[in-house]
Design a protein around this motif. Structure first.
Motif, PDB file in Angstrom:
ATOM      1  N   ALA A  96      -2.893  -3.916 -10.275  1.00 20.96           N
ATOM      2  CA  ALA A  96      -2.818  -3.865  -9.024  1.00 20.96           C
ATOM      3  C   ALA A  96      -2.252  -4.895  -8.273  1.00 20.96           C
ATOM      4  CB  ALA A  96      -4.071  -3.077  -8.378  1.00 20.96           C
ATOM      5  N   LEU A  97      -2.845  -5.910  -8.400  1.00 17.25           N
ATOM      6  CA  LEU A  97      -2.149  -7.271  -7.832  1.00 17.25           C
ATOM      7  C   LEU A  97      -0.714  -7.733  -8.081  1.00 17.25           C
ATOM      8  CD1 LEU A  97      -5.169 -10.003  -8.339  1.00 17.25           C
ATOM      9  CD2 LEU A  97      -4.081  -9.108  -6.071  1.00 17.25           C
ATOM     10  N   ALA A  98      -0.403  -7.465  -9.466  1.00 17.14           N
ATOM     11  CA  ALA A  98       0.959  -7.540  -9.706  1.00 17.14           C
ATOM     12  C   ALA A  98       2.099  -6.479  -8.870  1.00 17.14           C
ATOM     13  CB  ALA A  98       1.570  -7.333 -11.125  1.00 17.14           C
ATOM     14  N   LEU A  99       1.419  -5.525  -8.661  1.00 18.57           N
ATOM     15  CA  LEU A  99       2.173  -4.360  -8.054  1.00 18.57           C
ATOM     16  C   LEU A  99       2.182  -4.819  -6.678  1.00 18.57           C
ATOM     17  CD1 LEU A  99       0.529  -1.306  -9.791  1.00 18.57           C
ATOM     18  CD2 LEU A  99       2.939  -1.999  -9.828  1.00 18.57           C
ATOM     19  N   ALA A 100       1.266  -4.979  -6.014  1.00 23.33           N
ATOM     20  CA  ALA A 100       1.087  -5.885  -4.633  1.00 23.33           C
ATOM     21  C   ALA A 100       2.257  -6.807  -4.172  1.00 23.33           C
ATOM     22  CB  ALA A 100      -0.159  -5.931  -4.047  1.00 23.33           C
ATOM     23  N   LEU A 101       1.936  -7.946  -5.152  1.00 22.77           N
ATOM     24  CA  LEU A 101       2.929  -8.868  -5.086  1.00 22.77           C
ATOM     25  C   LEU A 101       4.283  -8.613  -5.204  1.00 22.77           C
ATOM     26  CD1 LEU A 101       0.705 -11.356  -7.184  1.00 22.77           C
ATOM     27  CD2 LEU A 101       1.436 -11.831  -4.827  1.00 22.77           C
ATOM     28  N   ASN A 102       4.633  -7.498  -6.012  1.00 16.57           N
ATOM     29  CA  ASN A 102       6.143  -7.114  -6.036  1.00 16.57           C
ATOM     30  C   ASN A 102       6.666  -5.988  -4.866  1.00 16.57           C
ATOM     31  OD1 ASN A 102       8.367  -7.348  -7.885  1.00 16.57           O
ATOM     32  ND2 ASN A 102       8.256  -5.323  -8.945  1.00 16.57           N
ATOM     33  N   ASP A 103       5.718  -5.860  -3.883  1.00 11.65           N
ATOM     34  CA  ASP A 103       6.026  -4.999  -2.842  1.00 11.65           C
ATOM     35  C   ASP A 103       5.918  -3.494  -3.322  1.00 11.65           C
ATOM     36  OD1 ASP A 103       6.077  -7.148  -1.039  1.00 11.65           O
ATOM     37  OD2 ASP A 103       8.223  -7.415  -1.585  1.00 11.65           O
ATOM     38  N   GLN A 104       5.209  -3.210  -4.127  1.00  5.72           N
ATOM     39  CA  GLN A 104       5.105  -1.774  -4.544  1.00  5.72           C
ATOM     40  C   GLN A 104       3.932  -1.376  -4.169  1.00  5.72           C
ATOM     41  OE1 GLN A 104       6.549  -3.106  -8.797  1.00  5.72           O
ATOM     42  NE2 GLN A 104       6.345  -0.952  -8.837  1.00  5.72           N
ATOM     43  N   ALA A 105       3.751  -1.141  -2.721  1.00  3.32           N
ATOM     44  CA  ALA A 105       2.584  -0.869  -1.907  1.00  3.32           C
ATOM     45  C   ALA A 105       1.666   0.596  -2.395  1.00  3.32           C
ATOM     46  CB  ALA A 105       2.681  -0.833  -0.462  1.00  3.32           C
ATOM     47  N   ASP A 106       2.412   1.437  -2.501  1.00  5.50           N
ATOM     48  CA  ASP A 106       1.977   2.676  -2.633  1.00  5.50           C
ATOM     49  C   ASP A 106       1.103   2.802  -4.416  1.00  5.50           C
ATOM     50  OD1 ASP A 106       2.547   3.866  -0.385  1.00  5.50           O
ATOM     51  OD2 ASP A 106       4.383   5.014  -1.322  1.00  5.50           O
ATOM     52  N   GLU A 107       1.988   2.091  -5.225  1.00  2.00           N
ATOM     53  CA  GLU A 107       1.428   1.991  -6.649  1.00  2.00           C
ATOM     54  C   GLU A 107       0.269   1.077  -6.711  1.00  2.00           C
ATOM     55  OE1 GLU A 107       4.670   1.712  -5.551  1.00  2.00           O
ATOM     56  OE2 GLU A 107       5.814   2.698  -6.958  1.00  2.00           O
ATOM     57  N   ALA A 108       0.457   0.066  -5.787  1.00  2.00           N
ATOM     58  CA  ALA A 108      -0.680  -0.878  -5.963  1.00  2.00           C
ATOM     59  C   ALA A 108      -2.119  -0.369  -5.152  1.00  2.00           C
ATOM     60  CB  ALA A 108      -0.545  -2.290  -5.103  1.00  2.00           C
ATOM     61  N   GLN A 109      -1.863   0.494  -4.071  1.00  2.00           N
ATOM     62  CA  GLN A 109      -3.230   1.078  -3.425  1.00  2.00           C
ATOM     63  C   GLN A 109      -3.642   2.098  -4.618  1.00  2.00           C
ATOM     64  OE1 GLN A 109      -3.800   4.433  -2.427  1.00  2.00           O
ATOM     65  NE2 GLN A 109      -5.723   3.586  -1.378  1.00  2.00           N
ATOM     66  N   ALA A 125      -3.622   1.967  -7.686  1.00  2.00           N
ATOM     67  CA  ALA A 125      -4.123   1.455  -8.906  1.00  2.00           C
ATOM     68  C   ALA A 125      -5.484   0.712  -8.607  1.00  2.00           C
ATOM     69  CB  ALA A 125      -3.414   0.214  -9.457  1.00  2.00           C
ATOM     70  N   ILE A 126      -5.665   0.075  -7.356  1.00  2.00           N
ATOM     71  CA  ILE A 126      -6.675  -0.549  -7.038  1.00  2.00           C
ATOM     72  C   ILE A 126      -7.872   0.331  -6.503  1.00  2.00           C
ATOM     73  CG2 ILE A 126      -6.435  -1.010  -4.612  1.00  2.00           C
ATOM     74  CD1 ILE A 126      -7.823  -3.403  -7.225  1.00  2.00           C
ATOM     75  N   ALA A 127      -7.490   1.558  -5.939  1.00  2.00           N
ATOM     76  CA  ALA A 127      -8.306   2.684  -5.639  1.00  2.00           C
ATOM     77  C   ALA A 127      -9.187   3.111  -6.766  1.00  2.00           C
ATOM     78  CB  ALA A 127      -7.887   3.729  -4.581  1.00  2.00           C
ATOM     79  N   ALA A 128      -8.466   3.240  -8.054  1.00  2.00           N
ATOM     80  CA  ALA A 128      -8.919   3.931  -9.092  1.00  2.00           C
ATOM     81  C   ALA A 128     -10.154   2.729  -9.589  1.00  2.00           C
ATOM     82  CB  ALA A 128      -7.969   4.247 -10.115  1.00  2.00           C
ATOM     83  N   VAL A 129      -9.787   1.562  -9.553  1.00  2.00           N
ATOM     84  CA  VAL A 129     -10.694   0.430 -10.018  1.00  2.00           C
ATOM     85  C   VAL A 129     -12.233   0.514  -9.132  1.00  2.00           C
ATOM     86  CG1 VAL A 129     -11.246  -1.998 -10.057  1.00  2.00           C
ATOM     87  CG2 VAL A 129      -8.786  -1.031 -11.113  1.00  2.00           C
ATOM     88  N   ALA A 130     -11.841   0.617  -7.832  1.00  2.00           N
ATOM     89  CA  ALA A 130     -12.999   0.648  -6.685  1.00  2.00           C
ATOM     90  C   ALA A 130     -13.767   1.876  -6.936  1.00  2.00           C
ATOM     91  CB  ALA A 130     -12.579   0.499  -5.490  1.00  2.00           C
ATOM     92  N   ARG A 131     -13.209   3.029  -7.254  1.00  2.00           N
ATOM     93  CA  ARG A 131     -14.117   4.130  -7.440  1.00  2.00           C
ATOM     94  C   ARG A 131     -14.704   4.275  -8.650  1.00  2.00           C
ATOM     95  NH1 ARG A 131      -9.305   6.902  -5.871  1.00  2.00           N
ATOM     96  NH2 ARG A 131      -8.742   7.428  -8.094  1.00  2.00           N
TER      97      ARG A 131
END
Length: 262
Positions: A174-187, A189-195
């Motif tokens: 998720a962090l790699a996606l966010a750093l690569n400006d892939q906001a929707d994919e990052a969100q 990915a991290i939402a699944a982790v937090a759930r």
């Protein structure tokens, strides 16, 4: 190889030494097998610095076997001696330059020393040879810190294939996606982790980082809702300062310092 400092026994190690002497009174003091057994006992007891000193003594006695060099390198890593670990793993690679565990250890040491491009090159050899989630996760982390976010996503994806339930790897992706400006994919990915019912506090801190990086400050604050206000505000301020860095690779390195690169 430089001379090693005289061995200094910790209180715990001294007790173990006395116990070993009492139970094995017929063994000579410098017995190599007893020294190795004691080093392993100390290592398992959670004192890697003292264990490394014992392994170093065994090397001084002329043992340069692969098992000993590997144990020395891994124990130095556990003790926070990345430079010493790199030296041990290089000695092992001089015997077999394709040893995958030695390559993984050396790449990890290079990562801890901040030599990110070198770590990537070394781990690119280790990961396919080992085929483990740990190796590919380590490769992905090195690639993130070197600014190679697309490559990191592929490495993390392979790691997840090997260990689909590992939330640390999924957070790293998720962090790699966010750093690569892939906001929707990052969100997503991290939402699944937090759930996940297995999510731990450090996963929620990574959720905050991801959401801050993609500009969702309200969501980032909500991710830390369970923390005391002072701690929450400090973490959010740090995350905002990382987001304001112009260079994505610099952002990645700042995150590595904040969260600890794995």
């Amino acid at each position: 190889m430089p001379e090693f400092a005289p061995l200094r026994l910790s209180a715990t190690l001294l007790c173990l030494t006395l116990t070993a002497c009492a139970s094995q009174s017929t063994a000579p003091l410098g017995d190599h097998d007893r020294l190795m057994a004691l080093a392993e006992q100390v290592r398992r007891g959670g004192d890697p610095a003292s264990a490394a000193a014992l392994y170093e003594r065994a090397v001084q006695q002329g043992d340069d076997s692969p098992d000993l060099l590997r144990a020395l390198g891994e124990t130095r890593l556990a003790a926070g001696d990345a430079a010493g670990a790199a030296e041990a793993f290089r000695d092992l690679l001089r015997q077999d330059d394709e040893d995958p565990q030695a390559l993984l250890g050396l790449g990890t040491a290079e990562l801890q020393l901040g030599r990110f491009d070198r770590a990537v090159r070394t781990l690119e050899q280790a990961a396919p040879a080992l085929g483990t989630a740990q190796a590919y996760n380590r490769l992905g982390t090195a690639q993130v810190l070197a600014g190679r976010f697309g490559d990191a996503q592929a490495a993390y994806g392979t790691a997840i294939d090997q260990a689909p339930g590992d939330l640390d790897i999924r957070s790293n992706l998720a962090l790699a996606l966010a750093l690569n400006d892939q906001a929707d994919e990052a969100q997503r990915a991290i939402a699944a982790v937090a759930r996940s019912p297995l999510a731990e506090p450090h996963h929620l801190r990574q959720q905050m980082l991801v959401l801050t990086l993609i500009g969702d400050e309200a969501g980032a604050a909500q991710a830390l809702a369970g923390l005391p206000e002072q701690d929450r505000l400090a973490l959010l301020a740090e995350a905002r300062s990382i987001r304001q860095l112009d260079d994505p690779a610099a952002r990645a390195r700042a995150i590595g310092l904040l969260t600890g690169a794995r």
